[in-house]
Design an enzyme around this catalytic site. Structure first.
Site, mmCIF file in Angstrom:
data_model
loop_
_atom_site.group_PDB
_atom_site.id
_atom_site.type_symbol
_atom_site.label_atom_id
_atom_site.label_comp_id
_atom_site.label_asym_id
_atom_site.label_seq_id
_atom_site.Cartn_x
_atom_site.Cartn_y
_atom_site.Cartn_z
ATOM 1 N N SER A 1 0.873 -1.185 0.000
ATOM 2 C CA SER A 1 0.000 0.000 0.000
ATOM 3 C C SER A 1 0.903 1.225 0.000
ATOM 4 C CB SER A 1 -0.858 0.007 1.265
ATOM 5 O OG SER A 1 -1.413 1.289 1.492
ATOM 6 N N TYR B 1 -2.100 -0.861 10.360
ATOM 7 C CA TYR B 1 -2.116 -1.199 8.924
ATOM 8 C C TYR B 1 -0.798 -0.810 8.259
ATOM 9 C CZ TYR B 1 -3.932 -1.151 4.084
ATOM 10 O OH TYR B 1 -4.147 -1.355 2.741
HETATM 11 P P1 NAI Z 1 -11.576 -6.245 0.181
HETATM 12 O O1 NAI Z 1 -11.984 -6.127 1.605
HETATM 13 O O2 NAI Z 1 -12.547 -5.906 -0.887
HETATM 14 O O3 NAI Z 1 -11.013 -7.710 -0.098
HETATM 15 C C1 NAI Z 1 -10.150 -8.351 0.804
HETATM 16 C C2 NAI Z 1 -10.430 -9.837 0.753
HETATM 17 O O4 NAI Z 1 -9.517 -10.504 1.653
HETATM 18 C C3 NAI Z 1 -11.851 -10.205 1.234
HETATM 19 O O5 NAI Z 1 -12.491 -11.034 0.275
HETATM 20 C C4 NAI Z 1 -11.611 -10.940 2.544
HETATM 21 O O6 NAI Z 1 -12.585 -11.946 2.831
HETATM 22 C C5 NAI Z 1 -10.234 -11.534 2.310
HETATM 23 N N1 NAI Z 1 -9.579 -11.892 3.573
HETATM 24 C C6 NAI Z 1 -9.532 -11.158 4.711
HETATM 25 N N2 NAI Z 1 -8.884 -11.843 5.684
HETATM 26 C C7 NAI Z 1 -8.497 -13.021 5.130
HETATM 27 C C8 NAI Z 1 -7.798 -14.143 5.629
HETATM 28 N N3 NAI Z 1 -7.372 -14.174 6.877
HETATM 29 N N4 NAI Z 1 -7.583 -15.195 4.796
HETATM 30 C C9 NAI Z 1 -8.019 -15.163 3.506
HETATM 31 N N5 NAI Z 1 -8.713 -14.116 2.989
HETATM 32 C C10 NAI Z 1 -8.942 -13.060 3.779
HETATM 33 O O7 NAI Z 1 -10.246 -5.349 0.049
HETATM 34 P P2 NAI Z 1 -9.480 -4.714 -1.208
HETATM 35 O O8 NAI Z 1 -9.672 -3.257 -1.158
HETATM 36 O O9 NAI Z 1 -9.770 -5.469 -2.427
HETATM 37 O O10 NAI Z 1 -7.973 -4.969 -0.737
HETATM 38 C C11 NAI Z 1 -7.161 -5.993 -1.241
HETATM 39 C C12 NAI Z 1 -5.718 -5.720 -0.822
HETATM 40 O O11 NAI Z 1 -5.297 -4.468 -1.354
HETATM 41 C C13 NAI Z 1 -5.530 -5.639 0.682
HETATM 42 O O12 NAI Z 1 -4.314 -6.229 1.052
HETATM 43 C C14 NAI Z 1 -5.472 -4.139 0.939
HETATM 44 O O13 NAI Z 1 -4.758 -3.796 2.093
HETATM 45 C C15 NAI Z 1 -4.765 -3.672 -0.327
HETATM 46 N N6 NAI Z 1 -4.980 -2.249 -0.632
HETATM 47 C C16 NAI Z 1 -6.234 -1.783 -0.917
HETATM 48 C C17 NAI Z 1 -6.416 -0.432 -1.199
HETATM 49 C C18 NAI Z 1 -7.752 0.161 -1.535
HETATM 50 O O14 NAI Z 1 -7.845 1.390 -1.626
HETATM 51 N N7 NAI Z 1 -8.804 -0.627 -1.738
HETATM 52 C C19 NAI Z 1 -5.270 0.496 -1.174
HETATM 53 C C20 NAI Z 1 -4.014 -0.114 -0.872
HETATM 54 C C21 NAI Z 1 -3.883 -1.449 -0.611
#
Ligand code: NAI
Length: 256
Positions: free
Chosen positions: A140, A153
């Site tokens: 990130s 985070y």
């Molecule tokens: P999201 O919340 O839409 O998706 C995250 C997914 O990870 C969910 O499906 C959730 O069930 C799964 N998950 C959570 N804990 C888990 C575990 N212990 N084992 C397996 N699966 C698990 O989030 P998003 O926005 O798609 O984020 C994806 C990645 O991108 C994350 O690592 C986040 O930190 C990173 N990110 C996102 C940003 C944003 O603006 N959306 C910005 C920078 C980084």
């Protein structure tokens, strides 16, 4: 078809960036192991099958070693190898150092950082057996330039950068490439939860737009395109990079 017949594991692929990456990789010809702790990952597999791709759902919580080991065994049984691992599963708890509790620290560190390590631990030997592989850690912009109240985070995400370097120096000569992608603000359910914390959501969105060098908001496809590049042979000479996908936000210092 830049990833024809490559086997890709995407963690956290039931939602947001992970789901889109899984689908976009399948469009490039890859076989996709869709991981998530939630059963909703099954829907990602269905979406891939609908477009003619091949995918398997591997439900596992990446915080637990036995579950990760079983997941990698299942991927190996299903597809016979692993070429690409994308450590994407993440949670975002936003407090400050004084407010955060031990449980929040543990959940954030274990999901984002320990989970990525465990997936590497069980994927790397299979990759080496098969001549090498590519690991992409979804960090990130908070890993190097954070905002108030993003603890722990930002600490977990900063750790992912060091993890990537460690993978490269320990296993680069054995054919393992590792790189980071650092997304900025990307429209996903996680980002939506963040926006809901603000009393005036629209005003916050306006501020995010004006903090970037482009008016449009980032999409999961923007991240997927960067991941496809890093996974492909076009990135063969790239180790330990941190590809920032944030519409210019982290280099832009407004003067007004
Ligand atoms: P999201 O919340 O839409 O998706 C995250 C997914 O990870 C969910 O499906 C959730 O069930 C799964 N998950 C959570 N804990 C888990 C575990 N212990 N084992 C397996 N699966 C698990 O989030 P998003 O926005 O798609 O984020 C994806 C990645 O991108 C994350 O690592 C986040 O930190 C990173 N990110 C996102 C940003 C944003 O603006 N959306 C910005 C920078 C980084």
């Amino acid at each position: 078809m830049r990833l024809l017949n490559k086997v890709v594991v995407v963690t956290g692929a039931a939602s947001g960036i992970g789901k889109t990456m899984a689908i976009e990789f399948a469009k490039e010809g890859a076989y996709v192991a869709v991981n998530d702790v939630s059963k909703d990952g099954e829907a990602t597999v269905e979406d891939i099958v609908k477009i003619g791709g091949k995918a398997v759902f591997c439900q596992a919580d990446v915080r637990y070693e036995t579950q990760v080991k079983e997941m990698m065994d299942l991927v190996n049984q299903s597809f016979g190898k692993i070429d690409v691992l994308i450590n994407n599963a993440g949670v975002s708890i936003r407090k400050n150092i004084l407010e955060a509790g031990e449980e929040e620290w543990t959940k954030t560190m274990d999901t984002n950082l320990k989970g990525a390590w465990l997936c590497c631990k069980y994927a790397i030997p299979l990759m080496i057996e098969n001549g090498g592989g590519s690991i992409i850690n979804i960090a990130s912009t908070h890993s190097f330039r954070t905002q108030p109240n993003h603890f722990p985070y930002q600490s977990a995400k900063a750790g992912m950068i060091a993890l990537t370097n460690g993978i490269c120096v320990d296993f680069g000569l054995k054919g393992i490439r590792a790189n980071n992608i650092s997304p900025g603000f990307i429209v996903t359910p996680l980002a939506s939860d963040y926006l809901n914390e603000f009393p005036n959501r629209d005003e916050k969105i306006k501020k995010i737009r004006s903090s970037q060098l482009t008016e449009r908001l980032g999409t999961p496809e923007d991240v997927a395109k960067a991941a496809i590049f890093l996974a492909s042979d076009d990135a063969h000479f790239i180790y330990g990079a941190n590809l920032i996908v944030d519409g210019g936000r982290s280099i832009y210092q407004r003067t007004d």
